[in-house]
Enzyme design. Structure first.
Site, PDB file in Angstrom:
ATOM      1  N   SER A 541       0.848  -1.190   0.000  1.00  0.00           N
ATOM      2  CA  SER A 541       0.000   0.000   0.000  1.00  0.00           C
ATOM      3  C   SER A 541       0.886   1.244   0.000  1.00  0.00           C
ATOM      4  CB  SER A 541      -0.867   0.017   1.253  1.00  0.00           C
ATOM      5  OG  SER A 541      -1.487   1.276   1.387  1.00  0.00           O
ATOM      6  N   TYR A 554      -4.344  -0.329   9.812  1.00  0.00           N
ATOM      7  CA  TYR A 554      -4.069  -0.699   8.414  1.00  0.00           C
ATOM      8  C   TYR A 554      -2.616  -0.407   8.052  1.00  0.00           C
ATOM      9  CZ  TYR A 554      -4.421  -0.795   3.324  1.00  0.00           C
ATOM     10  OH  TYR A 554      -4.228  -1.072   1.999  1.00  0.00           O
TER      11      TYR A 554
END
Ligand code: ZN
Length: 657
Positions: A541, A554
Site C-alpha cells: 500500500s 491498516y
C-alpha cells in the site's frame, strides 16, 4: 445411445451443408462417440463454379474444428474429381497429400481439409460420418475382434483391418469397399480405430451411426461386458501436497517445461489405479490410435519418472531406427499417471490439455474394463502406435495455436480473489496461460471464471485448517505452485489511535499480516519446487511509505507485511524464489468504494469525484487492472533478476517521491 435428431432444431438448417453442420454437432454432443476433436464428417454437394460449370465438391471437416461446435466455415470444400483421381494413385506421401488437399479447395480461406478427406471421397454416398465410438474400439481391441464384428453386423458393414490413417488407408478402403460392399451395407468398421456410416441424407447417415453403435453396445450387454461394477470406494491418501509438488517438479525437469498435473479424486480413477491387473491392462496402449498423441502410449505406474523416461527413450530409439523419415523425440514424460495411493493424474502442457487427457482416459478406462469383461483387452502393437504418435500430421495437433502464452503450465494462487485487485490478478494470470486458484471469503469465488485452468475455493485464510485444506485442493488440482499473489486484506473505517480498540487492531493484523505469514510458511516447500523458481507478489500500500491519519491499524499491518516481504526475499533467494511488492494507491474500482463513499470522500477534500480519482502527479486514474497487470509481469521474465523490490502503482505521489 439415442438419436438426438430434433425436427424443430433441424428446421433451422434447410440446406445440405446446414444439415451437415447440424448432425455433426449431434455426433459431437455424445462423448461415447466423439471426444475432443475426434471424428470427422462430410457431404458431397454439386455446385456451379464461377464459370457456370457444375462441379461436385466434398465439404469435409477442417482440421482444428471440433464436431460439437462446428459451423459452416469449419468444412473445407475440396474438388471431388481431384480427390477421386488421387485415390487411384499407387502412392502419395503425407506432405504431397496435404498439399493436394489444400490446393484443391475452392475457397482460399478454408481450413486444411481433414487427412481423412480422400477416404470420405471414395465412399459413394452423399453424407459420411466417422467416429471412434467407445463400443466399437472396445470390441475391436480384443483377441477375436474381427470375428465379433462379423457376428454383430454380418453384411451391413465392410471391415477394414488396421492401417494407419492417411493415404494408404483411404486407398485400401476404396479397394475393399468396391469388392465387399453390398446392397445392405450401411457402414464400415476400421478395426482398432473406429466406424463410418453413410446415407443419402444427413439424418440417415447420423441415425445409421447411432444404430450401428447401439448394435455394438447391445452385443456388449449380451456378453455381460457393458455394465461395469460400481467402483468400490478406494483408499485415497490426503495431505500429500509437498510430495505431489516434488513429483511435478521431476516431471517438469524431464519435460523441459512447466506442466499441469491434475489429480482426479473420483472413485473410478482410484479404483482403476488400484486394479489388481493394472500392470497388464494399462500397459498396452490407448483405445484408438487417435488418442496416442494426447495420452502417450503408456501411463506411468507409480512415481518412478526417471524409469518411465528411460523406457520411453528406448521405445523411441528402437522404433525411430525403423521409421521411413527421421524423427525427433517428443517430450518423454507421461501424460497419465496411475498411482495406488494417489489415484490418477492427467498431465498436460496447459490446464486445457490436462482436461483433454482426463476426459480421454476416463473413456479409456471404460473401454479397457469392458474389453477385459469380453475376454481381454488387446491394444495395437507398439510399432503401430509409434507410427501414429510420430506421424507429422498427428503432431500438428500439438502445435496448433502457435507460441504458448508466458505462464503456460504454471500455477498461481491469488488471495482475496473474488473482487477488485485480486479478481483482476486472476484475469491477468489466466490471460497469460497460468492455471489459477482463487481464494476468498465470498461465495462468488467459485464461479469467477469457467476457463479450464481456474479453480475457486471459498476459504477464510485466517483459519489454519481451512487454509491447509485449500492448499491441498489447489495442489491436487494442478500439481504444485509457482506463483503466489498475497492480496487479501481489510481496510477498516477511519479511526484515530485514542479510539482504536484492541479487538479491531488484532482483527486487522490477523488478516493483513498473520494470515500471510501462515501462507508463506505453508507454500514455501511448494514454491521451492517451482520449475522456473517460485514468485511471490505482495500487494502492499502507499500507506507503507506515506501513512495517513486515522489508519493506524491498516498502515501498521501493511508496514509489518512489507518487512516480512523483505526478510522473505533475503531468506528465500537461495531457493530461487523471488519476492516483490506493489504499493497501489487510490484504486477505486473495488468493492470497497461505492459511489456514495467516493462522493463523500471527494467532498471531504473539496474535490469533484473525477479530480479526487486522479489526484496524483500524473493526473491519471489507477485501476485494479493496472495493478494486476504489473503483478503478473512481476512474475514473468521481465523481473527475472529482481527480488525484494517495491514499486508504487499510484500515478505518482508527492509524499512518496
Ligand atoms: Zn479416425
Amino acid at each position: 445411445m439415442k438419436s438426438l435428431w430434433n425436427d424443430n432444431e433441424a428446421a433451422q438448417f434447410n440446406d445440405e451443408l446446414g444439415l451437415r453442420v447440424y448432425t455433426s454437432r449431434l455426433l459431437g454432443r455424445d462423448p461415447a462417440l466423439v471426444l475432443h476433436g475426434g471424428g470427422n464428417t462430410s457431404v458431397k454437394i454439386t455446385e456451379k463454379n464461377i464459370l457456370g460449370e457444375e462441379e461436385e465438391i466434398l465439404y469435409v471437416k477442417g482440421s482444428g474444428w471440433d464436431l460439437e461446435r462446428i459451423d459452416r466455415p469449419g468444412f473445407a470444400p475440396v474438388r471431388m474429381t481431384h480427390l477421386l483421381a488421387l485415390a487411384r494413385l499407387e502412392q502419395l506421401s503425407d506432405p504431397q497429400m496435404v498439399n493436394e488437399l489444400k490446393t484443391h479447395t475452392t475457397l482460399a480461406s478454408a481450413p486444411t481439409p481433414s487427412v481423412e478427406a480422400i477416404l470420405h471421397a471414395v465412399l459413394p454416398h452423399k453424407y459420411v460420418d466417422h467416429t471412434h465410438a467407445d463400443a466399437i474400439v472396445t470390441i475391436t481391441n480384443t483377441a477375436n475382434g474381427l470375428e465379433r464384428i462379423q457376428e454383430i453386423y454380418g453384411g451391413s458393414v465392410v471391415i477394414i483391418p488396421y492401417i494407419m490413417p492417411g493415404f494408404d488407408l483411404a486407398r485400401d478402403c476404396a479397394l475393399r469397399f468396391a469388392r465387399d460392399a453390398g446392397p445392405d451395407t450401411v457402414g464400415m468398421v476400421l478395426l482398432n480405430h473406429g466406424i463410418f456410416s453413410f446415407g443419402a441424407t444427413a439424418r440417415e447417415a447420423y441415425e445409421r451411426m447411432i444404430d450401428l453403435v447401439n448394435r455394438a453396445e447391445a452385443y456388449l450387454q449380451r456378453q455381460n461386458a457393458w455394465t461395469l461394477p460400481r467402483p468400490a470406494p478406494a483408499h485415497a491418501s490426503a495431505a500429500a501436497r509437498r510430495e505431489r509438488a516434488a513429483l511435478r517438479r521431476t516431471l517438469c525437469d524431464h519435460a523441459g517445461a512447466p506442466l499441469i498435473v491434475s489429480w482426479q479424486d473420483d472413485a473410478k480413477s482410484h479404483a482403476f489405479a488400484q486394479h489388481p491387473h493394472v500392470q497388464r491392462i494399462a500397459q498396452q496402449g490407448p483405445a484408438t490410435p487417435d488418442h496416442v498423441i494426447r495420452t502417450k502410449r503408456l501411463p506411468l505406474l507409480g512415481r518412478d519418472v526417471a524409469k518411465y523416461v528411460a523406457d520411453y527413450r528406448d521405445y523411441f530409439a528402437q522404433h525411430a531406427a525403423q521409421a521411413r523419415a527421421p524423427k525427433t523425440m517428443l517430450d518423454p514424460t507421461p501424460r497419465v499417471i496411475l498411482d495406488g495411493d494417489w489415484g490418477l493424474a492427467a498431465v498436460g502442457r496447459s490446464a486445457k490439455d490436462a482436461a483433454i487427457v482426463r476426459d480421454i482416459y476416463d473413456h479409456t478406462i471404460d473401454v479397457i474394463l469392458r474389453a477385459e469383461a469380453l475376454g481381454g483387452y488387446r491394444a495395437l502393437s507398439p510399432r503401430d502406435l509409434f507410427d501414429m504418435e510420430y506421424w507429422d500430421l498427428e503432431q500438428a495437433k500439438l502445435r496448433q495455436g502457435g507460441k504458448p502464452p508466458m505462464f503456460t503450465g504454471e500455477v498461481a494462487v491469488v488471495t482475496g480473489a473474488a473482487s477488485g485487485i485480486g479478481k483482476a490478478c486472476v484475469e491477468s494470470l489466466l490471460a497469460r496461460g497460468a492455471a489459477v486458484v482463487g481464494l476468498d471469503l465470498a461465495a462468488a469465488i467459485t464461479g469467477l471464471s469457467d476457463k479450464p485452468g481456474y479453480h475457486g475455493i471459498q476459504c477464510d485464510i485466517t483459519d489454519a485448517a481451512k487454509l491447509n485444506a485449500a492448499l491441498e485442493t489447489a495442489v491436487a488440482a494442478c500439481g504444485g505452485l509457482d506463483m503466489l499473489i498475497l492480496n487479501a486484506g481489510v481496510f477498516p473505517a477511519g479511526c484515530r489511535i485514542e479510539a482504536l480498540a484492541d479487538a479491531e487492531w488484532r482483527r486487522v493484523m490477523q488478516v493483513n499480516l498473520d494470515a500471510n505469514l501462515s501462507l508463506l510458511r505453508e507454500t514455501h516447500p511448494l514454491l521451492k519446487c517451482a520449475p522456473r523458481g517460485g514468485r511471490v507478489v505482495f500487494i502492499g500500500s502507499k500507506n507503507v511509505p506515506a501513512p495517513g491519519p486515522g489508519a493506524a491499524a491498516y498502515s501498521a499491518s501493511k508496514a509489518a507485511l512489507n518487512q516480512l516481504a523483505r526478510v522473505a526475499a533475503l531468506e528465500w533467494g537461495g531457493d530461487g524464489i523471488r519476492i516483490n511488492t506493489l504499493h497501489p494507491n487510490a484504486v477505486f474500482d473495488t468493492g470497497l468504494w461505492t459511489d456514495d463513499v467516493l462522493r463523500a470522500r471527494a467532498a471531504h477534500y473539496g474535490l469533484s469525484v473525477d479530480a479526487y480519482k486522479t489526484n496524483n502527479v500524473l493526473k491519471v486514474e489507477v485501476s485494479s487492472r493496472d495493478v494486476a497487470e504489473l503483478a503478473a509481469e512481476m512474475c514473468g521474465p521481465l523481473f527475472a533478476k529482481t527480488t525484494g523490490a517495491q514499486l508504487p502503482v499510484d500515478g505518482g505521489n508527492d509524499r512518496v517521491i
